[in-house]
Design a protein around this motif. Structure first.
Motif, PDB file in Angstrom:
ATOM      1  N   THR A 259       1.260  -1.039  -0.614  1.00  0.00           N
ATOM      2  CA  THR A 259       0.190  -0.284   0.137  1.00  0.00           C
ATOM      3  C   THR A 259       0.764   0.890  -0.212  1.00  0.00           C
ATOM      4  N   PRO A 260       0.730   2.331  -0.635  1.00  0.00           N
ATOM      5  CA  PRO A 260       1.567   3.474  -0.686  1.00  0.00           C
ATOM      6  C   PRO A 260       1.454   4.143   0.463  1.00  0.00           C
ATOM      7  N   VAL A 261       2.415   4.924   0.967  1.00  0.00           N
ATOM      8  CA  VAL A 261       2.676   5.576   2.774  1.00  0.00           C
ATOM      9  C   VAL A 261       2.201   7.226   1.771  1.00  0.00           C
ATOM     10  N   GLU A 262       2.265   7.736   2.924  1.00  0.00           N
ATOM     11  CA  GLU A 262       1.296   8.874   2.959  1.00  0.00           C
ATOM     12  C   GLU A 262       3.158   9.661   3.070  1.00  0.00           C
ATOM     13  N   GLN A 263       2.904  10.656   2.017  1.00  0.00           N
ATOM     14  CA  GLN A 263       4.310  11.872   1.626  1.00  0.00           C
ATOM     15  C   GLN A 263       4.081  11.796   3.096  1.00  0.00           C
ATOM     16  N   SER A 264       4.307  12.625   3.980  1.00  0.00           N
ATOM     17  CA  SER A 264       4.930  13.187   5.501  1.00  0.00           C
ATOM     18  C   SER A 264       5.691  12.530   6.170  1.00  0.00           C
ATOM     19  N   ARG A 265       5.983  10.614   5.833  1.00  0.00           N
ATOM     20  CA  ARG A 265       6.394   9.425   6.146  1.00  0.00           C
ATOM     21  C   ARG A 265       7.391   8.835   4.934  1.00  0.00           C
ATOM     22  N   HIS A 266       7.425   9.317   3.710  1.00  0.00           N
ATOM     23  CA  HIS A 266       8.624   8.887   3.143  1.00  0.00           C
ATOM     24  C   HIS A 266      10.115   9.440   3.938  1.00  0.00           C
ATOM     25  N   ARG A 267      10.232  10.235   3.754  1.00  0.00           N
ATOM     26  CA  ARG A 267      11.595   9.866   4.846  1.00  0.00           C
ATOM     27  C   ARG A 267      12.058  10.724   5.863  1.00  0.00           C
ATOM     28  N   THR A 268      10.768   9.963   6.929  1.00  0.00           N
ATOM     29  CA  THR A 268      10.611  10.307   8.445  1.00  0.00           C
ATOM     30  C   THR A 268      10.821   9.189   8.918  1.00  0.00           C
ATOM     31  N   LEU A 269      12.473   8.952   9.373  1.00  0.00           N
ATOM     32  CA  LEU A 269      13.126   7.676   9.736  1.00  0.00           C
ATOM     33  C   LEU A 269      12.069   6.870  11.004  1.00  0.00           C
ATOM     34  N   CYS A 270      11.979   5.624  10.249  1.00  0.00           N
ATOM     35  CA  CYS A 270      10.883   4.092  10.815  1.00  0.00           C
ATOM     36  C   CYS A 270      11.340   3.869  12.110  1.00  0.00           C
ATOM     37  N   LEU A 271      12.448   4.270  12.183  1.00  0.00           N
ATOM     38  CA  LEU A 271      12.780   3.628  14.176  1.00  0.00           C
ATOM     39  C   LEU A 271      13.554   4.829  15.041  1.00  0.00           C
ATOM     40  N   ASP A 272      13.448   5.199  16.555  1.00  0.00           N
ATOM     41  CA  ASP A 272      13.867   6.447  16.923  1.00  0.00           C
ATOM     42  C   ASP A 272      15.049   5.452  17.733  1.00  0.00           C
ATOM     43  N   ASP A 273      15.592   6.006  18.450  1.00  0.00           N
ATOM     44  CA  ASP A 273      17.224   6.279  18.789  1.00  0.00           C
ATOM     45  C   ASP A 273      17.392   4.705  19.348  1.00  0.00           C
ATOM     46  N   ALA A 274      16.577   4.821  20.459  1.00  0.00           N
ATOM     47  CA  ALA A 274      16.020   3.755  21.599  1.00  0.00           C
ATOM     48  C   ALA A 274      15.465   2.201  20.966  1.00  0.00           C
ATOM     49  N   GLU A 275      14.833   2.277  19.777  1.00  0.00           N
ATOM     50  CA  GLU A 275      14.984   1.123  19.062  1.00  0.00           C
ATOM     51  C   GLU A 275      16.310   0.306  18.624  1.00  0.00           C
ATOM     52  N   VAL A 276      16.374   1.444  17.134  1.00  0.00           N
ATOM     53  CA  VAL A 276      18.436   1.398  17.320  1.00  0.00           C
ATOM     54  C   VAL A 276      19.191   1.067  17.869  1.00  0.00           C
ATOM     55  N   THR A 277      19.400   1.836  19.237  1.00  0.00           N
ATOM     56  CA  THR A 277      20.345   1.004  20.963  1.00  0.00           C
ATOM     57  C   THR A 277      19.623  -0.084  21.281  1.00  0.00           C
ATOM     58  N   ALA A 278      18.128  -0.581  21.476  1.00  0.00           N
ATOM     59  CA  ALA A 278      18.067  -1.818  21.798  1.00  0.00           C
ATOM     60  C   ALA A 278      18.638  -3.154  20.805  1.00  0.00           C
ATOM     61  N   LEU A 279      18.370  -2.208  19.217  1.00  0.00           N
ATOM     62  CA  LEU A 279      18.248  -3.724  18.305  1.00  0.00           C
ATOM     63  C   LEU A 279      19.651  -3.862  18.566  1.00  0.00           C
ATOM     64  N   ALA A 280      20.395  -2.816  18.363  1.00  0.00           N
ATOM     65  CA  ALA A 280      22.030  -3.345  18.181  1.00  0.00           C
ATOM     66  C   ALA A 280      23.089  -4.261  18.962  1.00  0.00           C
ATOM     67  N   ALA A 281      21.934  -4.186  20.477  1.00  0.00           N
ATOM     68  CA  ALA A 281      22.590  -4.645  21.500  1.00  0.00           C
ATOM     69  C   ALA A 281      22.103  -5.830  21.771  1.00  0.00           C
ATOM     70  N   LEU A 282      20.831  -6.461  20.832  1.00  0.00           N
ATOM     71  CA  LEU A 282      20.454  -7.438  20.703  1.00  0.00           C
ATOM     72  C   LEU A 282      21.442  -8.739  19.714  1.00  0.00           C
ATOM     73  N   GLY A 283      21.644  -7.548  18.665  1.00  0.00           N
ATOM     74  CA  GLY A 283      23.007  -8.055  17.572  1.00  0.00           C
ATOM     75  C   GLY A 283      24.175  -8.259  18.009  1.00  0.00           C
ATOM     76  N   LYS A 284      24.615  -7.529  19.785  1.00  0.00           N
ATOM     77  CA  LYS A 284      26.579  -8.187  19.774  1.00  0.00           C
ATOM     78  C   LYS A 284      25.567  -9.162  20.573  1.00  0.00           C
ATOM     79  N   ARG A 285      24.527  -9.338  21.349  1.00  0.00           N
ATOM     80  CA  ARG A 285      24.548 -10.581  22.621  1.00  0.00           C
ATOM     81  C   ARG A 285      24.175 -11.940  21.301  1.00  0.00           C
ATOM     82  N   LEU A 286      23.486 -12.068  19.524  1.00  0.00           N
ATOM     83  CA  LEU A 286      23.632 -12.919  18.609  1.00  0.00           C
ATOM     84  C   LEU A 286      24.573 -12.928  18.793  1.00  0.00           C
ATOM     85  N   GLU A 287      25.711 -11.678  17.895  1.00  0.00           N
ATOM     86  CA  GLU A 287      27.114 -12.027  17.735  1.00  0.00           C
ATOM     87  C   GLU A 287      27.852 -12.900  18.453  1.00  0.00           C
ATOM     88  N   ARG A 288      27.505 -12.740  19.671  1.00  0.00           N
ATOM     89  CA  ARG A 288      28.558 -13.465  20.805  1.00  0.00           C
ATOM     90  C   ARG A 288      28.010 -14.645  20.945  1.00  0.00           C
TER      91      ARG A 288
END
Length: 364
Positions: A259-288
């Protein structure tokens, strides 16, 4: 056993459940956030071939060696094999086992007919030296036991797709030795989703984690239908080093058409900083946990509360840079320009290979 839940220790046997299911079972065992589901085992696939006589048909159609460069022969043989699988009915005992496993998944999720993703988990894929996963398909929003059975058969059929035959032969694998397990997993209602590498997929830099994500399910990202947002995270301190907005004009809310995404979200980041950091922490855990760089699929579930809404969908070894020889910082026995030239050309070749790998790998 024809089916194993992700919570069953036996589901961690890669020989019986393949790379995808083993990874999900490993994450479940380590209390990482994974949507529930079950695997249809390689034993089930062997039973399907043996009890129906299909194994003999496959052996006869593959009796003559195939040339991976003879596209006409691959197409002809592949189509004949796929038709043979497509026209064969799943044995009653296997079908009943899948129906029971699906019914139990419905009960555990509190849903009458839970929507699931059905994806191949071939036992020869997802090693650190191969990228077989990209040769298979994933189907999402499958509802009801009978539709699940239909798509399990499609996974079995995909073993003999012409492109898979060609790839197997190039890798010096006998297609008759590929055994197909299947993952059946609850679909995540994704506000956003994407992929994460615990190294830089373009340079091989192991000090970085890279995330690429878009709105909705991850189909638009892995299918190359959008330019995803890109996040670069320093692995040690989990500081976000760079945020690059993408151009996200479509999204998949279900497994059907985008489905089309409304124009206001085309270039709006879909993840906030807290989500990015939490996902990266999960990535580190999986790598270990796995002892090597990982290639991870994730989603942000819009039906779960903030702080508990990150879900891991798949995890497998990164297959290009992990296998590359790590050169020393400087070889004193070589001239400076020779060393620089060699480093640049080696990095370019690996980066090009990784670009090809990413383009094909996440279709499964």
């Amino acid at each position: 056993m024809f089916t194993l839940t992700f919570t069953d220790p036996a589901c961690r046997d890669v020989r019986e459940t393949g790379g995808k299911a083993k990874s999900l079972a490993d994450m479940t065992a380590n209390e990482l956030p994974v949507a529930p589901g079950f695997a249809v085992t390689a034993e089930a696939y062997r039973h399907f071939l043996a009890s129906t006589g299909l194994g003999e048909t496959i052996g006869r159609l593959l009796a003559d060696p195939l040339d991976p460069h003879d596209l006409a022969a691959l197409e002809r043989t592949g189509q004949a094999l796929m038709e043979a699988v497509r026209s064969t009915e799943i044995p009653q005992d296997l079908a009943d086992s899948v129906r029971t496993a699906y019914a139990e998944l419905c009960v555990s999720t509190g849903l009458d007919e839970v929507s699931v993703a059905v994806r191949s988990s071939a036992t020869s894929e997802d090693s650190a030296g191969a990228s077989f996963a990209g040769e298979f398909e994933t189907w999402v929003d499958i509802r009801g036991a009978e539709d699940v059975l239909t798509h399990i058969l499609r996974c079995y059929e995909s073993v003999f797709a012409p492109r898979v035959l060609g790839y197997a032969i190039e890798q010096k694998l006998d297609p008759r030795t590929i055994e197909m397990a299947v993952v059946v997993q609850k679909v995540v209602r994704a506000r956003a989703a994407g992929v994460m590498f615990t190294l830089s997929p373009t340079s091989g830099d192991r000090s970085k984690i890279v995330l690429e994500a878009s709105w909705g399910l991850g189909l638009a990202v892995v299918g190359g239908e959008v330019t995803p947002d890109r996040f670069l995270v320093d692995k040690i301190g989990l500081e976000i080093a760079d945020r690059t907005p993408g151009d996200k004009r479509i999204e998949y809310r279900t497994g059907a058409a985008p489905t089309p995404v409304e124009q206001s979200r085309h270039r709006t980041l879909c993840l906030d900083d807290a989500e990015v950091t939490a996902l990266a922490a999960l990535g580190k855990r999986l790598e270990r946990l796995h002892g090597s760089a990982q290639d991870i699929e994730f989603a942000v579930d819009e039906e779960l509360p903030e702080g508990a809404n990150l879900v891991l969908l798949q995890c497998r070894p990164e297959t290009v840079w992990s296998g590359a020889e790590r050169k020393p910082a400087f070889d004193a026995s070589a001239g400076m320009m020779s060393w620089i030239t060699g480093s640049i050309s080696g990095g370019t070749a690996a980066a090009a290979a990784h670009t090809h790998d990413i383009a094909h790998k996440h279709s499964a």
